[in-house]
Design an enzyme around this catalytic site. Structure first.
Site: not given
Ligand code: GLN
Length: 494
Positions: A79, A159, A183
């Protein structure tokens, strides 16, 4: 010859150590697959072909001289949030244009020390803020899955959307990912892959671009529960460079995978039965409980009364920490710089141009809830709620529950540029309703593919465990995986 990209990570590792094929052959197979698929899927934002070949050659050398390490020659995707020395590390943000760090993250260094090969950097939501991979400066990732009879492009979740799509589309044997509110688990559920967010402190955050430091954790996305266990064993471990890293021995997680669930008590939290939850999610959840019971587990109804406050509290704590962490992107130290008439002007222009809409929204919310007049009303309150959420889980575990089963997401993957989701940020935030509680409490959580919706799209179940008891999650996750027995591979159209 068999398609080497279709092998599980475990089978790749075994084939390599038996010398059925070489590390260079596997690496070339993946590089070829990426070249073909990436123009359609957009999962990789940087392919490190040269470096991959060099690493593979070194692995072949070691394999030939019987000096192989645990992941020798296994090709992985990383990532874009992980610092990789002298390689593209931009959190998929414009503000980090051309940034190439001088050091390696602890997690990726662990993987290279174990012999893994880096294929490149994976697309993601900008600074890991999002649930659909649509906030990336590099454009959305396309889910390799399509609904039956449709050619509409779907999101892979976020994400870690690039990680999930790449694993599901056979573009890497496994991928690193991170999870602040869901995410790892939500994209895994949307792509029929396995993702685990370990206990907070299990993996070092050193060298991972910070979003919300008290919630961020690294973990793997892989094609099977066993593969995820193998990867986490390499990724985890104490690191003095991260003061929140836990000085706890890392077990061989793969050894726990076939342990079964006999005698375990699985909690079913009634508050996770949300209003308006699709019937098929409820059915899947019941099915999962039946599978665990059939293998000797006991199911117990439990209550986690503060669940409904988790999402609102998360969307205060996470932006607050983000607004502080993102203050460093000012055009001075790294990345993009837009010149202005003086230094303040330069800061403002750089941040205005460098950050996308969602990141700006978070910085504004975060700055607001931390500001003098509102700190107690919002931030301090959210932290108190966080303690209550954690206590709910502690109580359940003290009452004899070994792990908790819930749905992973409230729906299957939705369309790219979905009007509803994009018109209202709160709708997008609801994707995290089953996952954020776990980050707020610092617990481990795994998402495992368990079934499909009426359109043939994968759906996942989530298991939540006690602190540092990822082993039970792998064991119970394996029972779900085996019982589901399904083929969680997309039909290739790219
Ligand atoms: N979807 C969540 C956010 O936008 C979690 C994102 C994540 O876990 N990095 O904050």
């Amino acid at each position: 010859m068999t398609d080497l990209t279709k092998l599980s990570l475990a089978a790749t590792r075994d084939g390599l150590s038996n010398r059925d094929f070489s590390a260079l052959e596997v690496t070339e197979a993946y590089l070829g697959a990426i070249e073909k698929a990436n123009p359609k899927l957009n999962a990789f934002i940087e392919v490190t072909a040269q470096q991959a070949r060099e690493m593979a050659e070194q692995s072949d050398h070691r394999l030939n001289s019987r000096d192989a390490r645990p992941l020798e020659g296994v090709p992985l995707g990383i990532k874009d949030l992980f610092a990789t020395k002298h390689v593209h590390t931009q959190a998929a943000s414009h503000v980090l244009d051309d940034f190439k760090p001088e050091y390696e993250s602890h997690v990726t260094q662990n993987l290279w020390n174990d012999g893994a090969v880096m294929l490149g950097k994976l697309n993601m939501d900008e600074f890991a803020m999002g649930s659909s991979n649509e906030t990336s400066h590099y454009g959305p990732v396309v889910n390799p899955w399509r609904a039956a009879g449709s050619n509409q492009d779907l999101v892979p979740g976020g994400s870690s959307g690039g990680s999930a799509a790449a694993v599901s589309a056979w573009l890497c044997a496994g991928a690193t990912a991170t999870d602040t509110g869901g995410s790892i688990r939500q994209p895994a559920a949307f792509t029929g892959t396995v993702g685990i967010k370990p206990t907070y402190g299990r993996c070092s955050r050193w060298g991972i671009v910070a979003f919300a430091s008290s919630l961020d954790q690294a973990g793997p996305i892989a094609r099977t529960v066993e593969d995820a266990a193998i990867m986490l064993t390499s990724m985890a471990g104490f690191d003095p460079m991260d003061s929140t890293s836990a000085e706890i021995a890392v077990p061989d997680f793969a050894a726990a995978v076939e342990r079964g669930v006999k005698g375990l008590t699985i909690g079913v939290p009634r508050e996770y039965r949300m209003d308006g939850m699709p019937e098929e999610i409820e059915t899947l959840w019941q099915q999962g409980l039946e599978w665990l019971k059939a293998e000797g587990a006991t199911v117990k109804d439990i209550s986690l009364p503060h669940t409904k406050y988790a999402l609102p509290a998360y969307y205060i704590v996470a932006p607050a920490e983000a607004s502080s962490n993102l203050a460093r992107y000012d055009g001075v130290k790294y990345g993009l710089r837009v010149s202005g008439k003086d230094i303040t002007d330069m800061y403002e222009l750089t941040r205005a141009k460098g950050f996308g809409r969602e990141v700006k929204r978070r910085v504004m919310i975060g700055t607001y809830v931390l500001s003098a007049g509102y700190y107690d009303a919002y931030y301090v309150r959210a932290q108190k709620v966080r303690t209550l959420i954690k206590r709910d889980f502690e109580r359940a575990f003290a009452d004899g529950v070994d792990a908790i089963l819930t749905p992973a997401t409230p729906s299957a993957a939705f369309g790219i540029a979905d009007q509803d989701m994009n018109a209202d940020p709160v709708k997008m935030y609801l994707n995290d309703v089953f996952t954020v509680t776990v980050n707020m409490a610092g617990l481990p959580g795994i998402a495992v593919p368990a079934g499909k919706d009426h359109r043939g799209l994968p759906l996942g179940l989530q298991l939540i465990g006690k602190p540092f008891d990822e082993e039970t999650l792998f064991a119970a996750g394996r029972v779900i995986e085996r019982s589901a027995g399904g083929e969680f591979s997309p039909e290739k159209w790219w």
